[in-house]
Design a protein around this motif. Structure first.
Motif, PDB file in Angstrom:
ATOM      1  N   GLN A  48      -2.046  17.667   6.423  1.00  0.00           N
ATOM      2  CA  GLN A  48      -2.770  18.461   5.625  1.00  0.00           C
ATOM      3  C   GLN A  48      -2.467  19.982   5.729  1.00  0.00           C
ATOM      4  O   GLN A  48      -2.298  20.923   5.045  1.00  0.00           O
ATOM      5  CB  GLN A  48      -4.121  18.195   5.405  1.00  0.00           C
ATOM      6  N   ALA A  51       1.074  21.515   5.003  1.00  0.00           N
ATOM      7  CA  ALA A  51       0.768  21.631   3.551  1.00  0.00           C
ATOM      8  C   ALA A  51       0.260  23.154   3.227  1.00  0.00           C
ATOM      9  O   ALA A  51       0.681  23.748   2.323  1.00  0.00           O
ATOM     10  CB  ALA A  51       0.248  20.712   2.617  1.00  0.00           C
ATOM     11  N   GLY A  81       0.386  15.816  -8.914  1.00  0.00           N
ATOM     12  CA  GLY A  81      -0.777  15.842  -7.934  1.00  0.00           C
ATOM     13  C   GLY A  81      -1.810  14.818  -8.163  1.00  0.00           C
ATOM     14  O   GLY A  81      -2.142  13.895  -7.356  1.00  0.00           O
ATOM     15  N   TYR A  84      -0.269  11.020  -7.747  1.00  0.00           N
ATOM     16  CA  TYR A  84      -0.330  10.624  -6.174  1.00  0.00           C
ATOM     17  C   TYR A  84      -1.504  10.337  -5.894  1.00  0.00           C
ATOM     18  O   TYR A  84      -1.883   9.254  -5.321  1.00  0.00           O
ATOM     19  CB  TYR A  84       0.242  11.800  -5.579  1.00  0.00           C
ATOM     20  N   ARG A 116       2.373  12.217   6.641  1.00  0.00           N
ATOM     21  CA  ARG A 116       3.139  12.739   5.396  1.00  0.00           C
ATOM     22  C   ARG A 116       2.120  12.340   4.155  1.00  0.00           C
ATOM     23  O   ARG A 116       2.118  13.015   3.443  1.00  0.00           O
ATOM     24  CB  ARG A 116       4.242  11.337   5.236  1.00  0.00           C
ATOM     25  N   ARG A 117       1.196  11.374   4.337  1.00  0.00           N
ATOM     26  CA  ARG A 117       0.300  11.205   3.184  1.00  0.00           C
ATOM     27  C   ARG A 117      -0.650  12.423   3.137  1.00  0.00           C
ATOM     28  O   ARG A 117      -0.997  12.875   2.019  1.00  0.00           O
ATOM     29  CB  ARG A 117      -0.638   9.989   3.572  1.00  0.00           C
ATOM     30  N   TRP A 120       1.222  15.564   1.478  1.00  0.00           N
ATOM     31  CA  TRP A 120       1.475  15.390  -0.058  1.00  0.00           C
ATOM     32  C   TRP A 120       0.169  15.300  -0.645  1.00  0.00           C
ATOM     33  O   TRP A 120       0.120  16.097  -1.734  1.00  0.00           O
ATOM     34  CB  TRP A 120       1.934  14.018  -0.431  1.00  0.00           C
ATOM     35  N   LEU A 123      -0.241  19.234  -0.517  1.00  0.00           N
ATOM     36  CA  LEU A 123       0.765  20.074  -1.257  1.00  0.00           C
ATOM     37  C   LEU A 123       0.882  19.858  -2.847  1.00  0.00           C
ATOM     38  O   LEU A 123       0.874  20.940  -3.470  1.00  0.00           O
ATOM     39  CB  LEU A 123       2.130  19.689  -0.653  1.00  0.00           C
ATOM     40  N   LEU A 124       0.704  18.760  -3.321  1.00  0.00           N
ATOM     41  CA  LEU A 124       0.530  18.673  -4.616  1.00  0.00           C
ATOM     42  C   LEU A 124      -0.699  19.060  -5.133  1.00  0.00           C
ATOM     43  O   LEU A 124      -1.375  18.089  -6.017  1.00  0.00           O
ATOM     44  CB  LEU A 124       0.935  17.056  -5.093  1.00  0.00           C
TER      45      LEU A 124
END
Length: 208
Positions: A48, A51, A81, A84, A116-117, A120, A123-124
């Protein structure tokens, strides 16, 4: 002095308040803490923050203005976003609980997957770019070199958010870990956090 003490303290206070406001990042952190344990939830928090760094870099580079002023680009990122978050929510809701004290075995989810989760999830969120676009300039002095100021701002924002996410939200989930060790508890918590992800997705789409 590039950033005065009073200005920095104002930034610190605002950042603490913003970080404590529940959102997708907080939900993701608490969910990770329950499913893989408090220590390993750290990797989701790191994702997080990466991002978050990119969001600040986007604003500092001026790309944030492009995102804010381009409805097509903004809406495309917004829908991605939301999609996801819905995906994460549905996956949690339909996931099959592990038998008996699954919390004891945290090898199922790798640190890379958690990172990774988390990346994203943060970021999204195009609203984060627009938010930083309105937020960060309040603490910038145009008559001083910009990049050193952005470094101070970045260190403060990322540092505080990491402490709040891991030290507060991940820790807040710890009392429920015993409950999460039962099949019934896992099913309940997965449903709760899955619904929360979907609700945040809906807010992301409906609130303009």
């Amino acid at each position: 002095m590039l950033v005065t003490l009073a200005l920095w303290f104002s930034l610190l206070t605002a950042t603490v308040i913003i970080s404590l406001t529940p959102g997708a990042g907080a939900i993701n952190t608490m969910s990770n803490s329950l499913t893989v344990g408090w220590r390993r939830s750290f990797w989701g928090v790191v994702g997080q923050q990466i991002a978050l760094l990119l969001h600040i870099l986007i604003v500092a580079a001026g790309v944030g203005v492009l995102v804010a002023n381009s409805p097509v680009l903004f809406n495309a990122i917004r829908w991605l976003g939301a999609a996801y978050l819905v995906y994460l929510g549905v996956r949690l809701i339909v996931s099959r609980p592990e038998p008996e004290a699954a919390m004891a075995d945290t090898s199922g989810t790798s640190a890379w997957e958690l990172l990774r989760r988390g990346f994203w999830v943060n970021l999204l969120n195009p609203k984060a770019v627009v938010f930083f676009l309105a937020f960060l300039p309040q603490f910038i002095r145009p008559d001083q070199p910009l990049w050193p100021q952005y470094l101070v701002l970045t260190a403060t924002v990322v540092g505080i958010d990491m402490v709040v996410m891991w030290g507060f939200f991940a820790s807040a989930a710890k009392p429920f870990q015993r409950f999460a060790g039962t099949v019934r508890g896992q099913r309940t918590l997965n449903t709760v956090f899955g619904v929360l992800f979907i609700v945040v997705a809906g807010v992301l789409l409906l609130v303009h």
